[in-house]
Structures are given as structure tokens and as C-alpha cells.
Design a protein around this motif. Structure first.
Motif, PDB file in Angstrom:
ATOM      1  N   GLY A   8       0.414  -1.117   0.229  1.00  0.00           N
ATOM      2  CA  GLY A   8       0.086   0.096  -0.205  1.00  0.00           C
ATOM      3  C   GLY A   8       0.902   0.888  -0.139  1.00  0.00           C
ATOM      4  N   SER A   9       1.868   1.014  -0.765  1.00  0.00           N
ATOM      5  CA  SER A   9       2.728   2.150  -1.032  1.00  0.00           C
ATOM      6  C   SER A   9       2.166   3.766  -1.762  1.00  0.00           C
ATOM      7  CB  SER A   9       4.219   1.665  -1.213  1.00  0.00           C
ATOM      8  OG  SER A   9       3.814   1.519  -2.753  1.00  0.00           O
ATOM      9  N   THR A  10       2.700   4.486  -1.082  1.00  0.00           N
ATOM     10  CA  THR A  10       2.517   6.052  -2.111  1.00  0.00           C
ATOM     11  C   THR A  10       2.992   6.110  -3.347  1.00  0.00           C
ATOM     12  OG1 THR A  10       4.247   7.140  -0.424  1.00  0.00           O
ATOM     13  CG2 THR A  10       2.270   7.381   0.241  1.00  0.00           C
ATOM     14  N   ASN A  11       2.194   7.125  -3.802  1.00  0.00           N
ATOM     15  CA  ASN A  11       3.075   7.212  -5.394  1.00  0.00           C
ATOM     16  C   ASN A  11       4.337   7.734  -5.356  1.00  0.00           C
ATOM     17  OD1 ASN A  11       3.076   7.211  -7.758  1.00  0.00           O
ATOM     18  ND2 ASN A  11       1.350   8.519  -8.431  1.00  0.00           N
ATOM     19  N   ASP A  12       4.984   8.070  -5.851  1.00  0.00           N
ATOM     20  CA  ASP A  12       6.555   7.725  -6.225  1.00  0.00           C
ATOM     21  C   ASP A  12       6.081   9.888  -6.418  1.00  0.00           C
ATOM     22  OD1 ASP A  12       7.383   5.526  -6.258  1.00  0.00           O
ATOM     23  OD2 ASP A  12       7.765   5.762  -8.106  1.00  0.00           O
ATOM     24  N   LEU A  13       5.821  10.086  -7.186  1.00  0.00           N
ATOM     25  CA  LEU A  13       5.575  11.489  -7.123  1.00  0.00           C
ATOM     26  C   LEU A  13       4.924  12.636  -5.930  1.00  0.00           C
ATOM     27  CD1 LEU A  13       4.573  11.552 -11.113  1.00  0.00           C
ATOM     28  CD2 LEU A  13       6.582  11.784 -10.072  1.00  0.00           C
ATOM     29  N   THR A  14       4.161  11.471  -5.462  1.00  0.00           N
ATOM     30  CA  THR A  14       3.525  12.506  -4.053  1.00  0.00           C
ATOM     31  C   THR A  14       4.545  12.705  -3.546  1.00  0.00           C
ATOM     32  OG1 THR A  14       3.290  10.103  -3.052  1.00  0.00           O
ATOM     33  CG2 THR A  14       1.056  11.387  -4.422  1.00  0.00           C
ATOM     34  N   ILE A  15       5.673  11.360  -3.578  1.00  0.00           N
ATOM     35  CA  ILE A  15       6.702  12.696  -2.079  1.00  0.00           C
ATOM     36  C   ILE A  15       7.923  13.298  -2.992  1.00  0.00           C
ATOM     37  CG2 ILE A  15       9.189  11.095  -0.740  1.00  0.00           C
ATOM     38  CD1 ILE A  15       7.543   8.830  -0.837  1.00  0.00           C
ATOM     39  N   LEU A  16       7.552  13.545  -3.892  1.00  0.00           N
ATOM     40  CA  LEU A  16       8.655  14.914  -4.623  1.00  0.00           C
ATOM     41  C   LEU A  16       8.087  15.878  -4.473  1.00  0.00           C
ATOM     42  CD1 LEU A  16      10.192  12.807  -8.208  1.00  0.00           C
ATOM     43  CD2 LEU A  16      11.109  13.138  -5.409  1.00  0.00           C
ATOM     44  N   ILE A  17       6.354  15.860  -4.177  1.00  0.00           N
ATOM     45  CA  ILE A  17       5.899  17.389  -4.431  1.00  0.00           C
ATOM     46  C   ILE A  17       6.589  18.127  -2.886  1.00  0.00           C
ATOM     47  CG2 ILE A  17       3.941  17.829  -3.825  1.00  0.00           C
ATOM     48  CD1 ILE A  17       2.352  16.183  -5.916  1.00  0.00           C
ATOM     49  N   TRP A  18       6.705  17.146  -1.951  1.00  0.00           N
ATOM     50  CA  TRP A  18       7.417  17.883  -0.829  1.00  0.00           C
ATOM     51  C   TRP A  18       8.695  18.672  -0.919  1.00  0.00           C
ATOM     52  CZ3 TRP A  18       3.839  18.930   2.466  1.00  0.00           C
ATOM     53  CH2 TRP A  18       3.088  17.680   3.282  1.00  0.00           C
ATOM     54  N   LEU A  19       9.477  18.363  -1.453  1.00  0.00           N
ATOM     55  CA  LEU A  19      11.048  18.656  -1.947  1.00  0.00           C
ATOM     56  C   LEU A  19      10.231  20.399  -3.004  1.00  0.00           C
ATOM     57  CD1 LEU A  19      13.499  19.010  -2.827  1.00  0.00           C
ATOM     58  CD2 LEU A  19      13.288  17.468  -4.851  1.00  0.00           C
ATOM     59  N   PHE A  20       9.671  20.159  -4.420  1.00  0.00           N
ATOM     60  CA  PHE A  20       8.970  21.697  -5.047  1.00  0.00           C
ATOM     61  C   PHE A  20       7.913  22.034  -3.669  1.00  0.00           C
ATOM     62  CE2 PHE A  20       8.657  18.179  -8.180  1.00  0.00           C
ATOM     63  CZ  PHE A  20       9.897  18.466  -8.734  1.00  0.00           C
ATOM     64  N   ILE A  21       7.130  21.779  -2.912  1.00  0.00           N
ATOM     65  CA  ILE A  21       6.512  22.602  -1.913  1.00  0.00           C
ATOM     66  C   ILE A  21       7.946  23.729  -2.230  1.00  0.00           C
ATOM     67  CG2 ILE A  21       5.466  23.445  -0.024  1.00  0.00           C
ATOM     68  CD1 ILE A  21       3.603  20.792  -1.205  1.00  0.00           C
ATOM     69  N   TRP A  22       8.830  22.671  -0.501  1.00  0.00           N
ATOM     70  CA  TRP A  22      10.407  23.972   0.201  1.00  0.00           C
ATOM     71  C   TRP A  22      10.234  24.369  -1.267  1.00  0.00           C
ATOM     72  CZ3 TRP A  22      15.535  24.366  -0.535  1.00  0.00           C
ATOM     73  CH2 TRP A  22      16.130  24.828   0.292  1.00  0.00           C
ATOM     74  N   ILE A  23      10.841  24.365  -2.577  1.00  0.00           N
ATOM     75  CA  ILE A  23      11.589  25.231  -3.527  1.00  0.00           C
ATOM     76  C   ILE A  23      10.195  26.086  -3.416  1.00  0.00           C
ATOM     77  CG2 ILE A  23      12.391  25.459  -5.309  1.00  0.00           C
ATOM     78  CD1 ILE A  23      13.363  22.156  -5.605  1.00  0.00           C
ATOM     79  N   ILE A  24       9.747  26.616  -3.679  1.00  0.00           N
ATOM     80  CA  ILE A  24       8.504  27.285  -3.931  1.00  0.00           C
ATOM     81  C   ILE A  24       8.592  27.960  -2.574  1.00  0.00           C
ATOM     82  CG2 ILE A  24       6.169  28.365  -3.946  1.00  0.00           C
ATOM     83  CD1 ILE A  24       5.901  25.364  -5.954  1.00  0.00           C
ATOM     84  N   GLY A  25       8.909  27.796  -1.380  1.00  0.00           N
ATOM     85  CA  GLY A  25       8.872  28.809  -0.683  1.00  0.00           C
ATOM     86  C   GLY A  25      10.292  29.559  -0.930  1.00  0.00           C
ATOM     87  N   LEU A  26      11.343  28.803  -0.794  1.00  0.00           N
ATOM     88  CA  LEU A  26      12.897  29.572  -1.092  1.00  0.00           C
ATOM     89  C   LEU A  26      12.682  30.439  -2.009  1.00  0.00           C
ATOM     90  CD1 LEU A  26      15.467  28.718  -0.296  1.00  0.00           C
ATOM     91  CD2 LEU A  26      15.779  28.096  -2.453  1.00  0.00           C
TER      92      LEU A  26
END
Length: 84
Positions: free
Chosen positions: A33-51
């Protein structure tokens, strides 16, 4: 918050979010029941937007808050995993 402290916070949170995202992306297919791979990378993109929002003086505070959201999420995941 002075400029040096803001840079230090961004470097530390950036390394933490990047390493956590890469590890999460790498290990996401292992469990049931693992999560989709791209949903984990979204957190990195959110951090970049905040930066990027921190570059302007008007949006610096909201950028710092957005930067800390992925950090809080990964800390929650790590603490929940330790408590299991």
C-alpha cells in the motif's frame, strides 16, 4: 530574522527535505500500500516554492512558513515510524 540565520535555516531544512524526499522516493515501492512516487517529490517542490518566495521582502514570512511545512511533515513521518 537576520540574513545569515535565514540562510542557515534554509540550508538545514533544504538538506533535510531533499534527503527525506530522495529516500522516500527510493523506498516508496517496497511496502504494501505504498504511496505514489511523485507524491513524495511534491514535498521537495513545495520547499523550493517557499525558498523562492523568500527572495522578496514582502513574501519572506509566508515563504518561510511554506518552507517549514515539508519539514514538519517529514518530522511527523519519522516520529510516527519510531513510535510503531
Amino acid at each position: 530574522m537576520n540574513k545569515t540565520m535565514l540562510i542557515v535555516v534554509n540550508v538545514i531544512t533544504g538538506l533535510f527535505v531533499t534527503i527525506s524526499s530522495v529516500l522516500g522516493y527510493g523506498f516508496s515501492g517496497i511496502g504494501e500500500g505504498s504511496t505514489n512516487d511523485l507524491t513524495i517529490l511534491i514535498w521537495l517542490f513545495i520547499w523550493i516554492i517557499g525558498l523562492f518566495l523568500q527572495f522578496k521582502l514582502k513574501t519572506r514570512v509566508i515563504g518561510l512558513i511554506i518552507t517549514l511545512i515539508p519539514v514538519a511533515y517529514f518530522l511527523y513521518v519519522y516520529i510516527a515510524a519510531v513510535m510503531m
